[in-house]
Structures are given as structure tokens and as C-alpha cells.
Design an enzyme around this catalytic site. Structure first.
Site, PDB file in Angstrom:
ATOM      1  N   GLU A 167      -9.606  10.036  -8.237  1.00 30.23           N
ATOM      2  CA  GLU A 167     -10.447   8.911  -7.610  1.00 30.23           C
ATOM      3  C   GLU A 167      -9.893   7.639  -7.496  1.00 30.23           C
ATOM      4  O   GLU A 167     -10.162   7.015  -6.246  1.00 30.23           O
ATOM      5  CB  GLU A 167     -11.628   8.934  -8.496  1.00 30.23           C
ATOM      6  CG  GLU A 167     -12.746   7.833  -8.278  1.00 30.23           C
ATOM      7  CD  GLU A 167     -13.568   8.284  -7.152  1.00 30.23           C
ATOM      8  OE1 GLU A 167     -13.115   7.603  -5.986  1.00 30.23           O
ATOM      9  OE2 GLU A 167     -13.986   9.371  -7.188  1.00 30.23           O
ATOM     10  N   ASP A 216      -9.668   5.826  -3.420  1.00 31.12           N
ATOM     11  CA  ASP A 216     -10.071   4.442  -3.353  1.00 31.12           C
ATOM     12  C   ASP A 216      -9.210   3.538  -2.909  1.00 31.12           C
ATOM     13  O   ASP A 216      -9.366   2.667  -1.910  1.00 31.12           O
ATOM     14  CB  ASP A 216     -10.914   4.025  -4.940  1.00 31.12           C
ATOM     15  CG  ASP A 216     -12.082   5.069  -5.070  1.00 31.12           C
ATOM     16  OD1 ASP A 216     -12.397   5.549  -4.332  1.00 31.12           O
ATOM     17  OD2 ASP A 216     -12.576   4.575  -6.260  1.00 31.12           O
ATOM     18  N   SER A 224     -16.795   9.829  -2.189  1.00 33.55           N
ATOM     19  CA  SER A 224     -15.988   8.837  -2.793  1.00 33.55           C
ATOM     20  C   SER A 224     -14.998   8.330  -1.937  1.00 33.55           C
ATOM     21  O   SER A 224     -14.769   7.047  -2.030  1.00 33.55           O
ATOM     22  CB  SER A 224     -15.083   9.633  -4.061  1.00 33.55           C
ATOM     23  OG  SER A 224     -15.532   9.676  -5.124  1.00 33.55           O
ATOM     24  N   GLY A 276     -31.606   9.962  14.885  1.00 32.90           N
ATOM     25  CA  GLY A 276     -31.904   8.772  13.881  1.00 32.90           C
ATOM     26  C   GLY A 276     -31.604   8.989  12.739  1.00 32.90           C
ATOM     27  O   GLY A 276     -30.762   9.716  12.321  1.00 32.90           O
TER      28      GLY A 276
END
Length: 521
Positions: free
Chosen positions: A244, A248, A440, A497
């Protein structure tokens, strides 16, 4: 204190911790630090939250922070009970309190037990838990609105997915995804700050150097910030929270190498999560954006923790900070097994930009296909309708449906981006080259885009929702977006939409910049 009148704290009730063996009571002399959240001196002005007006951190503290009287009363009552005040933050309205377990349990009217969990464990294999509500001394009723940290059970899960067979994936480097999404030219995030929230794992600088050198992209400035004892502590296992953290940093850094990154490490508890977010939001200098790739189903939070986090996000908006949050990787049920549909928090906060996931195909810079991410047995984008938060004004004409189980609420997500591991991101974790997906990846993707938009416009974007949804109509495509109309996340179907799978859609960064620069936007 035992004979002092206490008042139950609304929203503080905890269920028993499931699937755990009770070890016994917490030793009475164990030292524990808790976080108290105090009431505001005045409610935030709505026009500061929705923008375009903002306040400085000093003005936020002076106008909307904790009062001197409330801080003094808290100190007086708690120190008289044998507790110590170890920190205060007027603007964030947080007070940290330390003391022996026996005194804290007495003051807050609860019992603390040690359990051994089959799934989660602290360093000694045990967790500290409580059951039921906490209470506050009558003198602090209405002053203290949250007490976090007595219970340290894990609060959130990382929203990333490793591809099981990377050689078969149609993977991209993050900058290739930026090309597919037409990120605006002549921008790289210079002058901006991205705050990244992590509740475990860590990064290795050698990996970052190798990764960015391989991409021929300047290595961004990345610094670790420790909160509540959390540390940059890579485990060496790429399937751990290290995956993770590196996802990131590498996604954000490849797409906005000019932006400074501050990575806030905190324990995976409701206290740690809130303290990390609040510390990041109120930092000097104020960040442009906060990226959060951790979350949990709304019903797995106490109401007091949800409210405290949502108020921290409102503070962020007033300071001009945008909060990006992954919407979850477990479809419309968010991984719950009660047969109901659930939105993931903190993405469901109306003050967070909820980031959903797609399956993306193309050859940069051209997209050939983009659909809802939903891989049988391999995850699906979170999305749905909040059980907790009402429909915000900016979504009132977007066509948010009633919940699958009935009722109305805040629609999730707001936006989307590539998240399917089958079309995921090539990253480097603990020396291993991996293909990683999950929503993530979408939070730092959007965080990077927002820093580039802020650089181009000359100002931070705060609660950008009011601009993204400007003039929105059900079934109509918003300027700056690729509309995703194919696929489902379980209970909800993609439609023209806004929809509860991919929100307004995936970005066309250059078109979005133009929309933001249009006076009516």
C-alpha cells in the site's frame, strides 16, 4: 472519581470484538494515551466549507477551534482524577491524555480487556478492547464529543490488490495512466504538498530511487512523519502494508514528481487514523491534498469516530485542502456478509472525494475501453449510498438513487480511475516488481492530478466537489470526465452520467483544467 456522575457519550458504543479469545483485564497500571475531541466554539461557516473562500490555520483555530474555557475545564477535571494532559491542538480541538488503565477506565466509565485475535494482533499478539458506551464526567458533558484510544482494535483495511500473475496483466506505469487520462501538460505538482495517510508498512528509499530512475522521472521529495508512535517500518513482505505504502508513493510521485510528499504513519486504530489525518490537515505549510487508501464499511466505525473524522475533513475544506479517499475494493456490499449493501468510510464522508475503480484498456495516449472494475473472485469497486450521511447539496441533481435497501443518502464514489489489477500499475515493493490495483491506486492518482490542477490554476481546490458537480444533471456527462457506462459493482449498475459504480467518471485532466478555469465553473 468512582462516585462522580457520568453522562454516556453519544455514538461511543462498541460491539464485542468477534473471533477473539479473552485473555483477561488490562493490567491496571498499564499506561494508555487517549485522544479527546472537543466541541467547536462555533459551527464552521458553510461558505468556507464549500468554497471558494478559505481560512488560515490561525483563523480556523481562533474562530472555530476549542475555547480556552473548555480546554481549562478538561485539564482541571482530568488532572484531578490522576491523568496527565500531554498535548493540545486548539484548531483541531484535540487533547491527548495519558494515565494508568485503571484511572482511564474509572474516568470514562468502562472496562478494558485484553483479547487475542485470530486475524489481527499487536506486537505481543493481544489487543485492548472495550464493549458498550463510554461516559464522561458530568462536568465535561457537551464539551468532549469523542474519546478515542481506549480500544485499539484495527479500524481499517488497505484498499489494494496484488495481481496473482503479473505476466498476464495489461499493466501500465503510473505516468502511462496519466497520459491515458490526458493530465495537463506543463505541470508536475511543483510548489504543492501531498499528504499520504498510512496505517502500517513502510518504504525503502533504495526502492524509490530504483523505481523513479527506471521511469526516467525525477525522484520526488518524500518524508516520513510519525504519529502516535507509528513509524516508517517496511516489513520486507510486498503483500503486506508495504504494498500500500509503495503504491501510494510511486503513483503520486510518478504523476506529480514536483510535489513534496509527507507520509504520515500511525497505528491502525480509530485514534491513530484520526490523529494522522488531523495532523496532516493542520500541518504547516498546509497541504494541497490528502490521499487516503485505507477504509472500512461505515457500520464498522463508531458514530463518534465517523463524526470526528468527517469534521476533520470539513476543517480541511475550510483550509483549502482536498481529501481523496479510496471507495473500497469489495463491491457494493463492501465485504460485509449481512446481505445488505454498505458504503466504505471515510470515502462516504461528504467532505471527501470518493475515488472508485475501473478496468482500463488502451495504448497511451489513447483509451480503447473503460468499464467498471468487477472481477469475479478478484474484487470490485466500492460504491453505493451512505447509510450515515444525507445527500449533499452538490449531489442533489446528480441522480443518486435510493439505497438498495431503501432510503436516501450521500452517493459514492464521486470520481474514478484505473483500479483493476488486470490493468493495474507496475510498481516496486521491497525489491520486487509487482502489478498492483485497487481503489488504493485511484486516491493517489487523483491526488497527483489535483496538485497539477492547483499548480496550473494558482490556488488549492478545497472541496472541489462543488466545481466538479457544477450544473450536474442525472444522465448527463460532466465536463472533464470520461463517462463510464458499462458494468456493475454488485447492486448498482453503471449508467450515463453519475452512477454508484464510477461516480462522474474517470478524468480527462486537460479538459478538467479548462472546466475549472471557466468562470461559470
Amino acid at each position: 472519581m468512582s462516585n462522580t456522575t457520568r453522562i454516556p457519550l453519544p455514538g461511543s458504543s462498541r460491539p464485542a470484538f468477534a473471533d477473539a479469545e479473552t485473555v483477561g483485564p488490562v493490567p491496571p497500571d498499564s499506561s494508555i494515551t487517549v485522544t479527546l475531541v472537543l466541541r467547536r466554539r462555533a459551527e464552521l461557516d458553510e461558505d468556507l466549507v464549500t468554497g471558494p473562500g478559505t481560512v488560515t490555520a490561525e483563523e480556523l483555530a481562533r474562530r472555530f477551534g476549542a475555547t480556552d474555557e473548555d480546554l481549562a475545564r478538561v485539564q482541571e477535571v482530568l488532572t484531578a482524577s490522576g491523568l496527565s494532559i500531554t498535548g493540545t491542538h486548539v484548531g483541531a480541538r484535540r487533547v491527548t491524555v495519558r494515565g494508568p488503565a485503571s484511572a482511564l477506565a474509572d474516568v470514562f466509565g468502562t472496562e478494558l480487556s485484553l483479547v487475542r485475535s485470530r486475524d489481527e494482533a499487536g506486537s505481543n499478539g493481544e489487543l485492548r478492547v472495550r464493549t458498550g458506551a463510554v461516559s464522561v464526567p458530568a462536568e465535561l458533558d457537551g464539551i468532549v464529543v469523542a474519546v478515542l484510544g481506549l480500544d485499539n482494535r484495527p479500524q481499517a483495511r488497505a484498499q489494494f490488490r496484488l495481481h496473482a500473475a503479473p505476466a498476464t496483466a495489461q499493466a501500465f506505469t503510473p505516468d502511462q495512466v496519466g497520459s491515458l487520462y490526458n493530465f495537463p501538460a506543463q505541470t508536475d505538482g511543483t510548489g504543492q504538498t501531498i499528504a499520504i495517510i498510512e496505517l502500517g508498512g513502510g518504504f525503502k528509499r533504495a526502492d524509490l530511487s530504483t523505481y523513479f530512475t527506471g521511469l526516467k522521472i525525477p525522484e520526488p521529495q518524500v518524508s516520513a512523519v510519525e504519529v502516535d508512535g507509528g513509524k516508517n517500518a517496511p516489513t520486507g513482505d510486498p503483500s503486506s502494508a508495504d504494498g500500500e505504502v509503495m503504491l501510494d508513493i510511486e503513483v503520486a510521485g510518478a504523476l506529480a514528481p514536483g510535489a513534496k510528499q509527507l507520509v504520515y504513519f500511525a497505528p491502525n486504530t480509530d485514534q491513530g487514523f484520526l490523529d494522522a489525518v488531523s495532523t496532516a490537515v493542520h500541518a504547516t505549510p498546509t497541504p494541497t491534498v490528502v490521499s487516503i487508501s485505507w477504509g472500512q464499511s461505515e457500520d464498522q466505525w463508531t458514530a463518534q469516530a465517523r463524526t470526528a473524522m468527517d469534521q476533520a475533513f470539513a476543517d480541511a475544506a475550510a483550509l483549502g485542502v482536498t481529501v481523496c479517499a479510496a471507495s473500497g475494493d469489495n463491491g457494493s456490499a463492501d465485504g460485509q456478509t449481512d446481505g445488505a449493501q454498505h458504503a466504505d468510510f471515510p470515502a462516504s464522508s461528504p467532505h471527501a472525494l470518493a475515488c472508485g475503480g475501473t478496468h482500463l484498456e488502451g495504448v497511451p495516449p489513447k483509451i480503447t475501453s473503460e468499464t467498471v472494475w468487477n472481477t469475479p473472485g478478484g474484487g470490485a469497486t466500492g460504491g453505493g449510498v451512505s447509510d450515515t450521511f444525507p445527500v449533499p447539496a452538490y449531489q442533489s441533481t446528480a441522480g443518486v438513487p435510493t439505497r438498495a435497501g431503501g432510503g436516501t443518502g450521500r452517493g459514492v464514489p464521486d470520481v474514478a480511475g484505473d483500479a483493476d489489477p488486470a490493468t493495474g500499475y507496475n510498481i516496486l515493493v521491497d525489491g520486487h516488481r509487482m502489478v498492483v490495483g485497487g481503489t488504493s491506486a485511484v486516491a493517489p492518482l487523483w491526488a497527483a492530478l489535483l496538485t497539477r490542477l492547483a499548480q496550473a490554476t494558482g490556488h488549492s481546490l478545497g472541496l472541489i466537489h462543488t466545481q466538479l458537480y457544477q450544473g450536474v444533471r442525472a444522465g448527463a456527462v460532466q465536463p472533464g470526465f470520461h463517462d463510464i457506462t458499462t458494468g456493475t459493482n454488485g447492486a448498482y449498475q453503471a449508467t450515463p452520467g453519475w452512477d454508484a459504480c464510477t461516480g462522474l467518471g474517470a478524468p480527462d485532466g486537460t479538459a478538467l483544467l479548462k472546466a475549472l478555469q471557466t468562470p461559470s465553473a
